[in-house]
Scaffold this active site. Sequence first.
Site, PDB file in Angstrom:
ATOM      1  N   ARG A 229      39.296  39.017  27.353  1.00 52.05           N
ATOM      2  CA  ARG A 229      38.789  40.391  26.890  1.00 52.05           C
ATOM      3  C   ARG A 229      38.705  40.481  25.312  1.00 52.05           C
ATOM      4  NH1 ARG A 229      37.072  41.036  31.051  1.00 52.05           N
ATOM      5  NH2 ARG A 229      37.627  42.704  32.615  1.00 52.05           N
ATOM      6  N   HIS A 277      29.222  38.343  27.549  1.00 52.27           N
ATOM      7  CA  HIS A 277      30.173  38.619  28.801  1.00 52.27           C
ATOM      8  C   HIS A 277      29.569  38.212  30.149  1.00 52.27           C
ATOM      9  CE1 HIS A 277      33.615  41.471  30.003  1.00 52.27           C
ATOM     10  NE2 HIS A 277      33.466  40.541  30.856  1.00 52.27           N
TER      11      HIS A 277
HETATM   12  C1  GLV Z   1      34.852  40.199  33.957  1.00 55.01           C
HETATM   13  O1  GLV Z   1      34.929  40.326  32.680  1.00 55.01           O
HETATM   14  C2  GLV Z   1      35.928  40.421  34.947  1.00 55.01           C
HETATM   15  O2  GLV Z   1      36.913  40.890  34.610  1.00 55.01           O
HETATM   16  O3  GLV Z   1      35.691  39.940  36.134  1.00 55.01           O
END
Ligand code: GLV
Length: 314
Positions: A229, A277
């Site tokens: 994150r 992401h």
């Molecule tokens: C993606 O960021 C997840 O949490 O799977």
Amino acid sequence: MGIKTKPVMLLKTDDRDQKWAETFAEIIPALEIRIWPNVGNPADINCALLWAPPPELFRDLKNLEVLFSIGAGVDSLLTCPTLPADIPVVRMVEPQLTAGMVEYCLFNVLRFHRLMHRFEEQQSRRYWEDLEQVPASEITVGVMGLGVLGQALSAQLCALNYQVVGYRRSQQDVEGVEVFYGEDGLQPFLSRSMILVLLMPATSGTQKLINANTLAMLPPDAFLINAGRGDLVDENALVAALDNHTLEAAALDVFETEPLPESSPIWNHPRILVTPHIGSVTFPPTACRYIAEAIVGYQHGAPWPNTVKTESGY
Ligand code: GLV
């Protein structure tokens, strides 16, 4: 009417609601689907599959019995202000999500270990230099976060002959990995991590854990891969560490603010690889099967699997 007799699921997903609804219809036809914001009678809804719920989402859902997170991370769900207290939150643990994350991390470990980032730069200048190549057995990879994803990555790194050190909150052995834990373990762990891979969840305890102080604990010319994150890293400190050559290069898939703002210096930093992401994206066929098994198990008296522990926040 409860989940044991008639499961009714609300979907608010990652822009693939229709795909999720079609896959559920094939795998668990008994499940009725409502797609946010077309909730119908909110009292009918007893389960939900969610990604980044809007703040008001839970306000009228008085009969919710369980929540499923689409992502491996549950931070966006747990911080929703209308989330009911004490509701079980089931984390997504499905094989394709794990495989995708292992691929993303291995790709970047190999890219840095084999100096591909340097060769890309050399090619841009039509410059030929055969930089020294080192065997994997001489590289120590530090895996920060040794849950399902971190353990799967560690196993593959061991299979490729890397030395693997790992860090987690509390003690637990992981095969092939030298595990460090707790506050005292952080400095010795980081000082060994030539390539540091972040796979920790975002919690109050992990916020900006990678900052100017901790970056300075890494060995010289270390690499950072953040697949966890954005909150884990102090981005200003990261850019400063690259600029003063404490860090050699970074691969970032997650950011303090997403999408990464156009004004961010990270975009055109020559030694950062930015991806939007995509480290791992949950795959509806395997994920729906996991959820279907959880619902049927619950209907037959089993507890919900892989629930979030409220005290740790993941
Ligand atoms: C993606 O960021 C997840 O949490 O799977």
